[in-house]
Structures are given as structure tokens and as C-alpha cells.
Design a protein around this motif. Structure first.
Motif, PDB file in Angstrom:
ATOM      1  N   GLN A 156     101.848  99.670 -10.357  1.00  0.00           N
ATOM      2  CA  GLN A 156     102.448  98.367 -10.640  1.00  0.00           C
ATOM      3  C   GLN A 156     102.946  98.355 -12.085  1.00  0.00           C
ATOM      4  O   GLN A 156     102.185  98.646 -13.011  1.00  0.00           O
ATOM      5  N   PHE A 157     104.223  98.055 -12.249  1.00  0.00           N
ATOM      6  CA  PHE A 157     104.823  98.014 -13.581  1.00  0.00           C
ATOM      7  C   PHE A 157     104.973  96.572 -14.044  1.00  0.00           C
ATOM      8  O   PHE A 157     105.475  95.730 -13.306  1.00  0.00           O
ATOM      9  N   HIS A 158     104.517  96.309 -15.264  1.00  0.00           N
ATOM     10  CA  HIS A 158     104.729  94.993 -15.885  1.00  0.00           C
ATOM     11  C   HIS A 158     105.857  95.183 -16.889  1.00  0.00           C
ATOM     12  O   HIS A 158     105.720  95.953 -17.829  1.00  0.00           O
ATOM     13  N   PHE A 215     110.789 107.083 -16.109  1.00  0.00           N
ATOM     14  CA  PHE A 215     109.914 107.409 -14.987  1.00  0.00           C
ATOM     15  C   PHE A 215     110.775 107.518 -13.742  1.00  0.00           C
ATOM     16  O   PHE A 215     111.625 106.660 -13.496  1.00  0.00           O
ATOM     17  N   GLN A 216     110.535 108.561 -12.964  1.00  0.00           N
ATOM     18  CA  GLN A 216     111.222 108.661 -11.682  1.00  0.00           C
ATOM     19  C   GLN A 216     110.269 108.108 -10.630  1.00  0.00           C
ATOM     20  O   GLN A 216     109.105 108.530 -10.553  1.00  0.00           O
ATOM     21  N   VAL A 217     110.741 107.134  -9.849  1.00  0.00           N
ATOM     22  CA  VAL A 217     109.880 106.493  -8.845  1.00  0.00           C
ATOM     23  C   VAL A 217     110.596 106.412  -7.497  1.00  0.00           C
ATOM     24  O   VAL A 217     111.819 106.539  -7.423  1.00  0.00           O
ATOM     25  N   SER A 218     109.809 106.193  -6.449  1.00  0.00           N
ATOM     26  CA  SER A 218     110.360 105.993  -5.104  1.00  0.00           C
ATOM     27  C   SER A 218     109.917 104.633  -4.585  1.00  0.00           C
ATOM     28  O   SER A 218     108.901 104.098  -5.032  1.00  0.00           O
ATOM     29  N   ASP A 219     110.662 104.112  -3.629  1.00  0.00           N
ATOM     30  CA  ASP A 219     110.338 102.827  -2.995  1.00  0.00           C
ATOM     31  C   ASP A 219     110.053 101.729  -4.007  1.00  0.00           C
ATOM     32  O   ASP A 219     109.028 101.066  -3.951  1.00  0.00           O
ATOM     33  N   LEU A 220     110.959 101.565  -4.928  1.00  0.00           N
ATOM     34  CA  LEU A 220     110.824 100.519  -5.948  1.00  0.00           C
ATOM     35  C   LEU A 220     111.082  99.168  -5.302  1.00  0.00           C
ATOM     36  O   LEU A 220     112.164  98.910  -4.770  1.00  0.00           O
ATOM     37  N   GLN A 221     110.037  98.319  -5.323  1.00  0.00           N
ATOM     38  CA  GLN A 221     110.144  97.027  -4.654  1.00  0.00           C
ATOM     39  C   GLN A 221     110.639  95.980  -5.644  1.00  0.00           C
ATOM     40  O   GLN A 221     109.851  95.403  -6.376  1.00  0.00           O
ATOM     41  N   THR A 222     111.929  95.745  -5.641  1.00  0.00           N
ATOM     42  CA  THR A 222     112.506  94.773  -6.566  1.00  0.00           C
ATOM     43  C   THR A 222     112.636  93.435  -5.852  1.00  0.00           C
ATOM     44  O   THR A 222     112.591  93.373  -4.624  1.00  0.00           O
ATOM     45  N   ILE A 243     113.147 104.394 -14.010  1.00  0.00           N
ATOM     46  CA  ILE A 243     112.788 103.231 -14.816  1.00  0.00           C
ATOM     47  C   ILE A 243     112.826 103.652 -16.282  1.00  0.00           C
ATOM     48  O   ILE A 243     112.232 104.662 -16.654  1.00  0.00           O
ATOM     49  N   ARG A 244     113.549 102.877 -17.083  1.00  0.00           N
ATOM     50  CA  ARG A 244     113.556 103.174 -18.522  1.00  0.00           C
ATOM     51  C   ARG A 244     112.237 102.701 -19.120  1.00  0.00           C
ATOM     52  O   ARG A 244     111.883 101.531 -18.999  1.00  0.00           O
ATOM     53  N   CYS A 245     111.551 103.591 -19.809  1.00  0.00           N
ATOM     54  CA  CYS A 245     110.238 103.244 -20.350  1.00  0.00           C
ATOM     55  C   CYS A 245     110.294 102.120 -21.381  1.00  0.00           C
ATOM     56  O   CYS A 245     109.358 101.367 -21.547  1.00  0.00           O
ATOM     57  N   GLN A 246     111.429 102.015 -22.081  1.00  0.00           N
ATOM     58  CA  GLN A 246     111.596 100.927 -23.059  1.00  0.00           C
ATOM     59  C   GLN A 246     111.453  99.560 -22.412  1.00  0.00           C
ATOM     60  O   GLN A 246     111.158  98.589 -23.085  1.00  0.00           O
ATOM     61  N   ASP A 247     111.759  99.479 -21.110  1.00  0.00           N
ATOM     62  CA  ASP A 247     111.734  98.190 -20.421  1.00  0.00           C
ATOM     63  C   ASP A 247     110.343  97.830 -19.907  1.00  0.00           C
ATOM     64  O   ASP A 247     110.124  96.737 -19.391  1.00  0.00           O
ATOM     65  N   VAL A 248     109.416  98.777 -20.042  1.00  0.00           N
ATOM     66  CA  VAL A 248     108.072  98.574 -19.493  1.00  0.00           C
ATOM     67  C   VAL A 248     107.120  98.146 -20.604  1.00  0.00           C
ATOM     68  O   VAL A 248     107.161  98.687 -21.712  1.00  0.00           O
ATOM     69  N   ILE A 249     106.271  97.167 -20.319  1.00  0.00           N
ATOM     70  CA  ILE A 249     105.220  96.776 -21.271  1.00  0.00           C
ATOM     71  C   ILE A 249     103.946  97.546 -20.941  1.00  0.00           C
ATOM     72  O   ILE A 249     103.312  98.129 -21.806  1.00  0.00           O
ATOM     73  N   VAL A 300      99.196 100.839 -21.610  1.00  0.00           N
ATOM     74  CA  VAL A 300     100.055  99.938 -22.378  1.00  0.00           C
ATOM     75  C   VAL A 300     100.998 100.816 -23.203  1.00  0.00           C
ATOM     76  O   VAL A 300     100.557 101.675 -23.955  1.00  0.00           O
ATOM     77  N   MET A 301     102.293 100.607 -23.047  1.00  0.00           N
ATOM     78  CA  MET A 301     103.277 101.423 -23.748  1.00  0.00           C
ATOM     79  C   MET A 301     103.150 101.213 -25.265  1.00  0.00           C
ATOM     80  O   MET A 301     102.988 100.077 -25.719  1.00  0.00           O
TER      81      MET A 301
END
Lengths: 95, 101
Positions: A43-45, A66-73, A83-89, B64-65
């Protein structure tokens, strides 16, 4: 992302060695953690309170994507995505 | 307690100080994460936190990034058993995956 330089140039070799040992121990732990995420549901926040689930594939070595599959948007499921890591908290998963 | 917007500027030895400690990490937007600090990636300063389950097996992990870390506070120390569990955490998995070689 760049690897921060070790202590100032001219630091004594003993403290440089301790620092390198700490760096390699922590990097190894981090890489093993990444390996264990493969094929797991993560789960990505993200920013703006976005939460998405996806199956983790891989990360590049600099941890920029990050390379991911079945991304539930919110607008549907994306079979394959980066997914760009900069966009992830933060992200979380169960072992 | 440790407050900084410069978490990423710390040295590996500063980060190592937090390994195997129980910490509370405040991330962007006042998101709070609590758990045992397994490691800090020296490249990105990302923090790997582990919430250990009752049984020897189950646990959940949150990362946490580094760019989103606002504050890291130590709230507890690990006993020997906890420290052992933390060190062996992602190793046993890998061995199983490779057929226990």
C-alpha cells in the motif's frame, strides 16, 4: 539521488572505516527488505492523501522508481506501472 | 528526541544510532509511524520500520521515504530477543525463496 560523501576529506582512516561499515550494514538491510517486497501487495501513501495498492515488482538501484503490477487507482486498474518515488510519502506491507 | 528537516544530511553513523530502537517517525502531513527501526537506507535516507506481531512469524513493515521524513523520536530500546528478530527479519525469507541453500 546521490550518495552523500563520507566525512570531510582528510578524516582519519579509522573513523572512515567505521562509517563505511555502518553504511554497508544499513544498505544491505535495506536491499534485503526490497527483495522481500517482490510479488507482495504494497500500500502506497502518496501526496494529496492518495492511497493506492499494487503488487511490487522491482526498484531501480537509486530508488527513483518502483515498477508495480495491478495498480489500483481511483479510476481503474493499471496492469503495469512505474511509480515515481518522489511522489510517495510512505509504503507498507505485511510479512 | 530528534527534530530536523535535514534528516537526509545525517551521516551513516548518526542513522546507525537509531537501528533497533523503537521510534516514532513524523512524515509529511503529520502522518505518524511507529515501530522498530530496522534500517535507514544510506542512499535515500528512507526509514524501514517494523511492527512485530505476537508470534515469531508475522509482522508488518512500513517504509517512510527519506524526503518525507520530518521528525524521528526514540521511544524505546530493544531487548536482546527483539534485536535478534530484527536482524534476521528479511534473511530467513530470502533463504526460503532460494530453497534454504
Amino acid at each position: 539521488t546521490s550518495i552523500s560523501a563520507s566525512s570531510k576529506p582528510g578524516a582519519d582512516p579509522a573513523s572512515l572505516q567505521t562509517e563505511q561499515r555502518a553504511r554497508s550494514m544499513m544498505r544491505e538491510r535495506f536491499l534485503r527488505c526490497l527483495i522481500s517486497m517482490a510479488n507482495k501487495k504494497i500500500q502506497f501513501h502518496m501526496y494529496e492523501k492518495v492511497k493506492v495498492d499494487a503488487t511490487f515488482g522491482a526498484s531501480d538501484i537509486d530508488v527513483l522508481n518502483f515498477q508495480v503490477s495491478d495498480l489500483q487507482t481511483p479510476i481503474g486498474v493499471q496492469t503495469e506501472a512505474l511509480i515515481r518515488c518522489q511522489d510517495v510519502i510512505s509504503y507498507s506491507f505485511d510479512m | 528526541m530528534y527534530t530536523t528537516s535535514a534528516w537526509r544530511q545525517q551521516t551513516p553513523r548518526d542513522w546507525e544510532h537509531y537501528v533497533n530502537k523503537q521510534v516514532r517517525v513524523t512524515a509529511h502531513g503529520q502522518q505518524q509511524h511507529r515501530g522498530w527501526l530496522h534500517t535507514v537506507d544510506p542512499v535515500t535516507a528512507s526509514v524501514v520500520l517494523v511492527q512485530l506481531g505476537e508470534s515469531a512469524g508475522g509482522c508488518s513493515v512500513s517504509v517512510v521515504m527519506g524526503h518525507a521524513v520530518e521528525q524521528v523520536e526514540v521511544v524505546g530500546e530493544a531487548d536482546e530477543e527483539t534485536a535478534m528478530r530484527l536482524s534476521s527479519l528479511f534473511r530467513s525469507e530470502e533463504l526460503e525463496a532460494r530453497g534454504g541453500e
